[in-house]
Design an enzyme around this catalytic site. Structure first.
Site, short mmCIF file in Angstrom:
data_model
loop_
_atom_site.label_atom_id
_atom_site.label_comp_id
_atom_site.label_asym_id
_atom_site.label_seq_id
_atom_site.Cartn_x
_atom_site.Cartn_y
_atom_site.Cartn_z
N ASP A 294 0.76 -1.25 0.00
CA ASP A 294 0.00 0.00 0.00
C ASP A 294 0.80 1.31 0.00
O ASP A 294 0.80 2.07 -0.97
CB ASP A 294 -1.02 0.00 1.15
N GLU A 388 -11.30 -7.03 8.32
CA GLU A 388 -9.90 -7.05 7.87
C GLU A 388 -9.77 -7.61 6.46
O GLU A 388 -8.91 -7.20 5.70
CB GLU A 388 -9.03 -7.86 8.83
N GLU A 406 -8.38 3.96 7.19
CA GLU A 406 -8.21 4.16 5.74
C GLU A 406 -9.49 4.60 5.04
O GLU A 406 -9.46 5.44 4.14
CB GLU A 406 -7.67 2.89 5.07
C1 DMJ Z 1 -1.48 2.99 9.77
O1 DMJ Z 1 -0.50 2.79 10.72
C2 DMJ Z 1 -0.90 3.53 8.50
O2 DMJ Z 1 -1.92 4.11 7.78
C3 DMJ Z 1 -0.22 2.48 7.68
O3 DMJ Z 1 0.21 2.95 6.44
C4 DMJ Z 1 -1.02 1.24 7.47
N1 DMJ Z 1 -2.18 1.23 8.23
C5 DMJ Z 1 -2.23 1.69 9.56
C6 DMJ Z 1 -3.66 1.84 9.99
O4 DMJ Z 1 -4.50 0.91 9.47
#
Ligand code: DMJ
Length: 935
Positions: A294, A388, A406
């Protein structure tokens, strides 16, 4: 909103390859330029209501932050069910999740800039003083480099950015002298040893005190890291370099990015999920936009925005092109294989990908952003939160929800881009659900299972860093924020870095400008800021018109494989080999399987998994047969699972001061009242005497008409149930005697009968692990009278709205259907512990028979013999892309495209068996890697 109506920036064309500073500013400004044109679609929200919702967010933040500060600080995180701090080493290990905890008051640091955004300047000032006074960055603890970077380094830098902004304004923080920046620099130097690899990719973990590789470090032997872990450093590291003038940080982060770029799969331009930090080989070759990758993509685009370096945009655009070609199947985003990008690697999506629509807004690709966001919103409406992981036909795959931000993030960016009040309504729903289902007296608790509404004793720091920021900003007007948010860029943890950094200390950028990128064909790339005036040409209903066709996408989706098979059953067609006759040891059967494109995978634990790839079948007719065979196998398997398994149950504390807000995950019993068929049982709790419930109770007067608490051990569960029932109890809760056990760390059980007829047991019985049980026992100690509700799913907490939740029938249908459709991904779950393994200390219990129960959305673990009896449940896998109509289209598209490939012989019977086998092996290898997959 500033610049509304297409003022500076997005309204004006930007010259090709614009000077970075202009691009940096305008790329952000373009997000806000159309808010004034919206007139249709959802009804506009009044200023008062927006204000009310904004205030609600502030109150919720106070509840979360206040409880953290009161009950957990200086610990890293709050445990909201037991109302104390989570101190690493003092709680049972949760595995990788704990690597975010470095004994550095994580939640406080992660919350710093949220305080300023929420206009809590005084609290910010106090919080900064606390950080400077209390936080130690030199602990002998092994932490994740990625998490420490995004949460702690990012938190310190975000705090510093806003501290200097406030200082300049002249009222607050007048005493501030870059102390947070000094801490950030100290932390930056502590992370640098992680980059001591030939590739330049960082080790995934580091010991804050001892670094890497020293014997005391207890780390440094890892060989693999995730792509996001190595590729999500540039914003924080470059900011650190530019703030301090120490160029080394930006250099290291750039080097890691350069290496990842080099290693992209050249024909697909995709990257895998996991890479070897020494050799650069892809360890996991599946590729998506969610877990593991991501923020690598996010940082390429944002690095361009913050640093103005074209090479980052070129890389981002190249990857984006590949994502839209292979992974995006609007509204879905489905993982594929990097080397065979037309082949889906999964039939499920993870919750982390919910950030992607927000990134697409930044990129200016609004249509797919609206589509994916809409699909996600419908999943949320179905389950109250985004699980999830969920399947392509929108059933729960992994049922947890750790209050991830998100989706709120994407909602905020979509609102900024479209000005559509629909997104305000979405935000309102998020707020309502958080208050209704996650709020507990001591903060907000993660959802253990979105289907039952049960909680986990966990409130992650990102909830404060991100969720409240995005929700507050969604409803805030410009004047509600004490600074101009458009002057900053959000890191992946929503920390704010000032855009003026782009013009400061650019030495690294200049030193590293390469000519490599000129070889790329970038003729299709947008080099201008997406102009929202053009995106929504005088059409205020633009977003609504995109959402409209998708409005029932979640409810109406149905597993395509099942429809096709039902049809073929109606037409009498049968596969040449029936699932019920299949013998894994019969060479003839294996031959038929191969022909049908079905591969057989022997799992480490002795079970067998079947996976079908239609394109690997000898012909299209064989592929159809394979599909029917798989369907039969799936049905056989799910039938057996249905017979053997019961879903988890919920114990909800309904008396003061909980009022139904604390929900504990409970294991069911294979005997007694079935809570999914009957109404819930409600009653006060009382401990039985003897506490183990293994003989006639000596305190029947205490338990009569109540729910008896009994300790696990010494005799059969059924015997305990009979004893409390005879004493007049209306239900029973068995509490694990294995101290420290918790549903957070151990798989749930269902309590088996005693091998005899248990029809005489009429009361409901549930099982709680020790940690969940002690929440009830503590409540009794504190409040004496404690009333609980035993049910299959938590009931509405608000007595005003006592509407029925989605019916249990539906849910159990969902459950079995999930098992049918989620079989492909079972690899990720096969390593679940057996009950015996998970409770090694439960020997007094040995006479009790516990059967493993599949409590999460995952599929069950079946008996593990690879023999001929199909009722022994060989795991099956659904053919790729069979689950929704949308998927169906994709499958057809993929088939057509594969047709033209010289290597694949769809319908032509041309692919030599060797090459099929080689393909199988590659896939098997990739799938075996996926076994390790973790969110
Ligand atoms: C956060 O710590 C950040 O957004 C990270 O990039 C991935 N996701 C978590 C929250 O879900």
């Amino acid at each position: 909103m500033s610049e509304a109506g297409g003022g500076r920036g997005c309204g004006s064309p930007i010259p090709q390859r614009a000077p970075w500073s202009l691009v940096a500013a305008t790329a952000v400004l373009c997000l806000v330029s159309v808010t004034s044109v919206w007139t249709a679609g959802a009804a506009p929200m009044s200023k008062e209501e927006k204000q009310k919702l904004g205030n609600q967010v502030l109150e919720m933040f106070d509840h979360a932050y206040g409880n953290y500060m009161e009950h957990a600080y200086p610990a890293d995180e709050l445990m909201p069910l037991t109302c104390r701090g989570r101190v690493r080493g003092q709680e049972p290990s949760r595995g990788d999740v704990d690597d975010a905890l470095g004994k550095f008051s994580l939640t406080l640091i992660d919350s710093l800039d949220t305080l300023v955004v929420l206009n809590k300047t005084k609290e910010f000032e106090d919080a900064v003083r606390k950080v400077l006074k209390d936080v130690n960055l030199d602990n002998d603890v092994v932490v994740s480099v990625f998490e420490t970077n995004i949460r702690v380094l990012g938190g310190l830098l975000g705090g510093h950015s806003l501290a200097i902004m406030l200082k300049e304004k002249g009222e607050y923080m007048q005493w501030y002298n870059d102390e947070l920046l000094q801490m950030a620099k100290q932390l930056g130097y502590k992370l640098l040893p992680a980059f001591n690899t030939t590739s330049g990719l960082p080790y995934p973990r580091i010991n804050l005190k001892f670094g890497i590789q020293k014997p005391e470090a207890r780390t440094g032997t890892e060989t693999d890291t995730c792509t996001a872990c190595a590729g999500t450093l540039i914003l924080e590291f470059a900011a650190l370099s530019r703030f301090t003038g120490a160029t080394i940080f930006e250099e290291y982060a750039r080097k890691a990015l350069d290496f990842l770029w080099e290693k992209r799969q050249r024909s697909s331009n995709l990257v895998g999920v996991t890479i070897n930090i020494h050799t650069g080989d892809w360890v996991r070759k599946d590729s998506g936009v969610g877990a593991g990758i991501d923020s690598y993509y996010e940082y390429l685009l944002k690095a361009y925005v913050l640093l103005g370096d074209d090479s980052f945009l070129e890389r981002f655009n190249t990857h984006y092109d590949a994502i839209m070609r292979y992974i995006s199947q609007p509204p879905l985003l489905l993982d594929v294989h990097i080397h065979k990008p037309m082949l889906n690697a999964r039939t499920w999506m993870d919750a982390l990908l919910a950030f992607f629509p927000g990134l697409q807004v930044l990129k200016g690709d609004i249509r797919p952003a609206i589509e994916t966001h809409e699909m996600l919103y419908q999943v949320i409406k179905k389950h109250n939160f985004l699980p999830e992981a969920f399947t392509t036909d929108f059933r729960v795959h992994w049922a947890q929800h750790p209050l991830r931000p998100e989706f709120a993030e994407s909602t905020y960016f979509l609102y900024k881009a479209t000005g559509d009040p629909y997104y305000l309504e979405v935000g309102k729903t998020l707020i309502e659900n958080l208050n209704k289902y996650a709020r507990v007296p001591c903060g907000f608790a993660a959802m253990k299972d979105v289907r039952t509404g049960s909680h986990e004793d966990r409130m992650d720091s990102f909830f404060l860093a991100e969720m409240f920021k995005y929700l507050y900003l969604l409803f805030a007007d410009k004047e509600d924020i004490i600074f101009d948010i458009e002057d900053y860029i959000f890191t992946t943890e929503a920390h704010l870095l000032p855009l003026w950094l782009s013009t400061t200390n650019q030495s690294v950028y200049k030193k590293n400008t390469t000519s490599e990128y000129t070889e790329l064909d970038d003729s299709n790339f947008d080099w201008t800021c997406p102009n929202t005036q053009i995106l929504f040409p005088n059409d205020p209903s633009y977003a609504q018109s995109i959402r409209e066709p998708l409005k029932n996408v979640v409810d109406k989706s149905c597993p395509r494989g099942i429809i096709r098979v039902e049809e073929s059953f109606r037409s009498g067609a049968k596969p040449p080999l029936r699932a019920r006759d299949f013998m894994a040891t019969n060479p003839e059967h294996l031959e038929i399987l191969k022909k049908m494109g079905v591969s057989l995978i022997h799992l480490k634990d002795g079970r067998v998994q079947l996976v079908q790839h239609a394109i690997q079948a000898a012909s299209s007719i064989d592929a159809e047969d394979g599909l029917r065979f798989m369907q039969e196998m799936i049905e056989l398997s799910s039938q057996q699972q249905k017979e053997q398994q019961l879903p988890p149950r919920a114990v909800q504390i309904v008396s003061h001061p909980f009022f139904g807000r604390v929900v504990l995950t409970a294991g069911p019993a294979q005997f007694g009242l079935d809570l999914s068929k009957h109404k819930e049982t409600r009653g006060f709790v009382a401990s039985s005497k003897p506490y183990n419930g293994c003989s006639e109770l000596t305190n029947p007067e205490a338990v009569v008409g109540k729910i008896a608490l009994i300790q696990r051990g010494q005799c059969m569960f059924a015997e305990k149930a009979r004893n409390i029932q005879n004493a007049g109890a209306i239900g029973g809760i068995v509490i694990d005697d294995n101290e420290g056990s918790s549903s957070d760390t151990a798989p749930l059980f269902q309590m088996a009968g005693d091998g005899k007829d248990t029809d005489d047991i009429k009361i409901p019985m549930l099982f709680l692990f020790s940690k969940e049980g002690s929440i009830i026992l503590d409540a009794i100690r504190e409040y004496e009278e404690v009333e609980v509700l035993l049910s299959d799913k938590a009931k509405d907490r608000d007595p005003e709205e006592n509407e029925e939740q989605p019916s249990p029938e539906n849910d159990s249908q969902n459950q079995s259907a999930e098992q049918i459709t989620s079989s492909f991904q079972d690899f990720d779950l096969v390593d679940q512990e057996s009950p015996e393994e998970s409770s090694p200390n439960s020997s007094p219990e040995s006479s009790e028979s516990l059967s493993p129960a599949e409590m999460d959305s995952a599929t069950s673990i079946s008996p593990s013999k690879q023999n001929s009896d199909p009722t022994e449940n060989h795991e099956t896998a659904s053919p790729n892309g069979e689950c929704t109509d949308l998927d169906n289209q994709r499958q057809q598209q993929s088939e057509t495209e594969e047709d033209s490939s010289p290597n694949v012989s769809w319908g032509k019977k041309a692919q030599p068996i060797d090459s099929i086998l080689a393909d199988w092996n590659e896939d098997i290898e990739a799938f075996e890697m996926m076994e390790k997959d973790e969110l």
